[in-house]
Write a protein that holds these residues in place. Structure first.
Motif, PDB file in Angstrom:
ATOM      1  N   VAL A  52       0.821  -1.211   0.000  1.00  0.00           N
ATOM      2  CA  VAL A  52       0.000   0.000   0.000  1.00  0.00           C
ATOM      3  C   VAL A  52       0.854   1.260   0.000  1.00  0.00           C
ATOM      4  O   VAL A  52       0.604   2.209  -0.743  1.00  0.00           O
ATOM      5  CB  VAL A  52      -0.959   0.001   1.214  1.00  0.00           C
ATOM      6  CG1 VAL A  52      -1.761   1.294   1.258  1.00  0.00           C
ATOM      7  CG2 VAL A  52      -1.900  -1.177   1.123  1.00  0.00           C
ATOM      8  N   LEU A  53       1.897   1.282   0.826  1.00  0.00           N
ATOM      9  CA  LEU A  53       2.698   2.493   0.988  1.00  0.00           C
ATOM     10  C   LEU A  53       3.571   2.780  -0.223  1.00  0.00           C
ATOM     11  O   LEU A  53       3.823   3.940  -0.554  1.00  0.00           O
ATOM     12  CB  LEU A  53       3.574   2.371   2.236  1.00  0.00           C
ATOM     13  CG  LEU A  53       2.833   2.363   3.575  1.00  0.00           C
ATOM     14  CD1 LEU A  53       3.807   2.121   4.718  1.00  0.00           C
ATOM     15  CD2 LEU A  53       2.096   3.683   3.793  1.00  0.00           C
ATOM     16  N   ASN A  54       4.060   1.723  -0.882  1.00  0.00           N
ATOM     17  CA  ASN A  54       5.032   1.910  -1.963  1.00  0.00           C
ATOM     18  C   ASN A  54       4.425   1.818  -3.351  1.00  0.00           C
ATOM     19  O   ASN A  54       5.147   1.879  -4.338  1.00  0.00           O
ATOM     20  CB  ASN A  54       6.155   0.868  -1.840  1.00  0.00           C
ATOM     21  CG  ASN A  54       6.892   0.991  -0.524  1.00  0.00           C
ATOM     22  OD1 ASN A  54       6.993   2.074   0.024  1.00  0.00           O
ATOM     23  ND2 ASN A  54       7.400  -0.121  -0.017  1.00  0.00           N
ATOM     24  N   LYS A 212      -5.703   3.935   0.962  1.00  0.00           N
ATOM     25  CA  LYS A 212      -5.572   4.118  -0.481  1.00  0.00           C
ATOM     26  C   LYS A 212      -6.699   4.983  -1.021  1.00  0.00           C
ATOM     27  O   LYS A 212      -6.478   5.858  -1.871  1.00  0.00           O
ATOM     28  CB  LYS A 212      -5.563   2.742  -1.169  1.00  0.00           C
ATOM     29  CG  LYS A 212      -5.445   2.823  -2.689  1.00  0.00           C
ATOM     30  CD  LYS A 212      -4.180   3.544  -3.113  1.00  0.00           C
ATOM     31  CE  LYS A 212      -4.091   3.630  -4.631  1.00  0.00           C
ATOM     32  NZ  LYS A 212      -2.931   4.435  -5.068  1.00  0.00           N
ATOM     33  N   GLN A 213      -7.909   4.744  -0.548  1.00  0.00           N
ATOM     34  CA  GLN A 213      -9.032   5.569  -0.986  1.00  0.00           C
ATOM     35  C   GLN A 213      -8.817   7.025  -0.607  1.00  0.00           C
ATOM     36  O   GLN A 213      -9.091   7.932  -1.398  1.00  0.00           O
ATOM     37  CB  GLN A 213     -10.332   5.032  -0.384  1.00  0.00           C
ATOM     38  CG  GLN A 213     -10.795   3.711  -0.990  1.00  0.00           C
ATOM     39  CD  GLN A 213     -12.054   3.183  -0.335  1.00  0.00           C
ATOM     40  OE1 GLN A 213     -12.320   3.447   0.834  1.00  0.00           O
ATOM     41  NE2 GLN A 213     -12.834   2.424  -1.081  1.00  0.00           N
ATOM     42  N   LEU A 214      -8.330   7.252   0.632  1.00  0.00           N
ATOM     43  CA  LEU A 214      -8.051   8.624   1.062  1.00  0.00           C
ATOM     44  C   LEU A 214      -6.951   9.249   0.216  1.00  0.00           C
ATOM     45  O   LEU A 214      -7.031  10.426  -0.158  1.00  0.00           O
ATOM     46  CB  LEU A 214      -7.645   8.633   2.535  1.00  0.00           C
ATOM     47  CG  LEU A 214      -8.748   8.331   3.554  1.00  0.00           C
ATOM     48  CD1 LEU A 214      -8.156   8.229   4.952  1.00  0.00           C
ATOM     49  CD2 LEU A 214      -9.829   9.416   3.520  1.00  0.00           C
ATOM     50  N   GLN A 219      -5.437  12.984  -4.011  1.00  0.00           N
ATOM     51  CA  GLN A 219      -4.833  13.249  -5.317  1.00  0.00           C
ATOM     52  C   GLN A 219      -5.822  13.930  -6.252  1.00  0.00           C
ATOM     53  O   GLN A 219      -5.470  14.851  -7.005  1.00  0.00           O
ATOM     54  CB  GLN A 219      -4.321  11.944  -5.935  1.00  0.00           C
ATOM     55  CG  GLN A 219      -3.072  11.383  -5.273  1.00  0.00           C
ATOM     56  CD  GLN A 219      -1.887  12.314  -5.393  1.00  0.00           C
ATOM     57  OE1 GLN A 219      -1.667  12.957  -6.415  1.00  0.00           O
ATOM     58  NE2 GLN A 219      -1.108  12.402  -4.322  1.00  0.00           N
ATOM     59  N   ARG A 220      -7.087  13.460  -6.204  1.00  0.00           N
ATOM     60  CA  ARG A 220      -8.115  14.089  -7.044  1.00  0.00           C
ATOM     61  C   ARG A 220      -8.334  15.542  -6.634  1.00  0.00           C
ATOM     62  O   ARG A 220      -8.442  16.434  -7.484  1.00  0.00           O
ATOM     63  CB  ARG A 220      -9.430  13.306  -6.950  1.00  0.00           C
ATOM     64  CG  ARG A 220      -9.436  11.999  -7.727  1.00  0.00           C
ATOM     65  CD  ARG A 220     -10.836  11.421  -7.836  1.00  0.00           C
ATOM     66  NE  ARG A 220     -11.352  10.979  -6.544  1.00  0.00           N
ATOM     67  CZ  ARG A 220     -11.182   9.764  -6.060  1.00  0.00           C
ATOM     68  NH1 ARG A 220     -10.508   8.860  -6.747  1.00  0.00           N
ATOM     69  NH2 ARG A 220     -11.693   9.429  -4.888  1.00  0.00           N
ATOM     70  N   ILE A 221      -8.395  15.770  -5.326  1.00  0.00           N
ATOM     71  CA  ILE A 221      -8.584  17.136  -4.833  1.00  0.00           C
ATOM     72  C   ILE A 221      -7.385  18.007  -5.201  1.00  0.00           C
ATOM     73  O   ILE A 221      -7.540  19.160  -5.625  1.00  0.00           O
ATOM     74  CB  ILE A 221      -8.795  17.127  -3.305  1.00  0.00           C
ATOM     75  CG1 ILE A 221     -10.126  16.453  -2.958  1.00  0.00           C
ATOM     76  CG2 ILE A 221      -8.769  18.547  -2.744  1.00  0.00           C
ATOM     77  CD1 ILE A 221     -10.352  16.242  -1.483  1.00  0.00           C
TER      78      ILE A 221
END
Length: 479
Positions: A52-54, A212-214, A219-221
């Motif tokens: 998840v992190l990488n 990941k969702q956050l 990123q979208r914001i």
């Protein structure tokens, strides 16, 4: 008799030692097994964190890697799948793999067939019994089929192909609610260790998906903000270009209007009546204010576009101050204010931007005039100190409230009592004054008390601002 007793004791001791040895051996085996299982769990959790992190990939790709990690680490796992609960794309992260159990024909276990099975599956969270995360193929077949949302024939074919004994259904819960279901097929019935392992894995996967969702949402914001900022920057550049163009176009005719009004007031066009003088004076004051406002706007535009340049030349502050007082004397007289100024007989020449310092000198006098009630006094002073020179304007006007003083020199800011006294102000004068003085290496002088008046001014050090022509004679005669 005596010889038999030691023999019996030795036999009993040997038996006790054997039992103890077996017990210790069993305990060591159990502890090693538990340690191995703990290490396996920790290793899997670390792998999930790293995935998840990488990984900057999509949630679907991350889910694939998590499924693979579960299968690779937990060898008794026949299939692992992570399902989204997104109503628009429920199966967007349905992935799976399998290991062939001992004794099975490897050709019977086909990865493509498993993926096809998982693609057809459509687990529904509400169909899962909350008290039971593990369901046995033999005793809970109907419940599993319902939970997976597949046909009976397809499920039977899948079980025969993969030798699955138990199914684990782990709800993936985030702060906002369920985000998916983790489904794991096991080659053997689950034990306590398996339950603990999958419970911890489910928790880790839940957090991973939530993070990941956050991250994706951020990123979208951020992308939207970048686009918005780019548009705002473009609009700001257009605004600066317009202000610069408009200011240049307005300044020339306004200067002419102001000049002609001054000539009429001085009698160059003949005698004028008292009433005419009053009207022309107001027109002159208004045109003068427009010239000052245009100068502020031009400087602000240059500041924003990086074209704000200081052009230093030898300047006599006495002439600058005297000239601005003459320009504003009519305004002060019209408001019944007394202006006190003594032009010093000696004052050093300073290296300053004459045009911009004119604007600052005018601004401090102009503010004192407009924020001092009728009958007040404005005192203007030039100080030639041992190491510095100062220009100060003192008034006994409305002052600045203490709570608002720290905002005073920011762009477009005006204190509440100033807005009431002069609604047409822009809040640019003091902002630009501070920028101009700071850009030339000087410092602002400011003191104020609400209801008692204010002191505004600036200070320049002689060490850095004396004009070369001053040389050894630092003072210049007034004559």
């Amino acid at each position: 008799m005596e010889t038999s007793q030691p023999r019996k004791a030795a036999t009993a001791l040997a038996r006790f030692t054997q039992r103890q040895f077996r017990y210790v051996t069993k305990e060591m085996y159990q502890r090693n097994l538990e340690l191995s299982q703990v290490n396996k769990t920790l290793s899997l959790l670390r792998t999930i964190d790293q995935i998840v992190l990488n990984d900057g990939a999509s949630l679907s790709t991350i889910a694939t890697k998590i499924s693979s990690a579960i299968v690779d680490e937990y060898k008794d796992c026949a299939v692992a799948a992570i399902y989204s609960l997104d109503a628009k794309d429920r199966r967007s992260v349905a992935l799976g793999q399998a290991h062939t159990p001992l004794g099975a024909d490897k050709e019977d276990v086909n990865g493509f067939q498993i993926d096809a099975f998982l693609a057809a599956a459509n687990p529904i969270y509400r169909n899962l019994h909350p008290a039971s995360s593990f369901l046995n193929v033999h005793t809970d077949r109907a419940h599993i089929i319902k939970a997976l949302g597949v046909t009976k024939d397809r499920f039977n074919q899948f079980v025969a192909m993969t030798f699955v004994e138990d199914f684990y259904f782990g709800p993936l819960l985030a702060a906002a609610g369920p985000v998916g279901v983790l489904v794991v097929g096991l080659h053997k019935q689950s034990d306590d260790h398996t339950r603990n392992l999958l419970a911890r894995v489910t928790e880790a996967v839940s957090k991973a998906i939530e993070n990941k969702q956050l991250q994706d949402e951020n990123q979208r914001i951020l992308q939207k903000l970048r686009l918005t900022n780019a548009k705002l920057k473009q609009l700001d550049e257009t605004k600066d270009e317009f202000i610069t163009m408009a200011s240049h176009q307005l300044r020339t005719p306004l200067t002419s209007v102001k000049g002609y009004l001054s000539m009429v007031l001085e009698g160059d066009a003949g005698k004028i009546t008292h009433q005419q003088r009053q009207l022309l004076t107001q027109s002159f004051i208004s045109s003068q204010r427009m010239v000052y406002l245009i100068a502020d706007l031009l400087n602000l535009s240059r500041l924003n576009t990086g074209k704000f340049v200081i052009e230093s030349i030898p300047v006599d502050l006495r002439d600058v101050v005297q000239g601005e007082i003459e320009q504003l004397r009519e305004t002060a007289k019209a408001r019944n204010l007394t202006v006190v100024y003594e032009n010093p007989p000696h004052f050093p020449l300073l290296m300053l931007d004459e045009t911009k310092i004119h604007q600052v000198v005018m601004n401090f006098i102009d503010n004192a005039i407009y924020y001092t009630p009728s009958g007040g006094t404005i005192t203007i002073e030039l100080h030639d100190l041992p190491n510095a020179v100062e220009y100060v304007v003192k008034d006994n006007g409305i002052g600045v409230p203490r709570a608002e003083q720290h905002h005073l020199f920011t762009k477009f800011y005006r204190a509440g009592n100033a807005r009431r006294a002069r609604p047409d102000g822009t809040g640019l004068g003091l902002f630009m004054a501070k920028k101009v003085i700071a850009a030339q290496g000087g410092s602002i002088i400011f003191e104020s008390e609400e209801g008692k008046g204010s002191t505004f001014g600036f200070r320049f050090s002689k060490a850095h601002h004396l004009a070369p022509a001053a040389g050894g004679a630092k003072n210049r005669d007034n004559s």
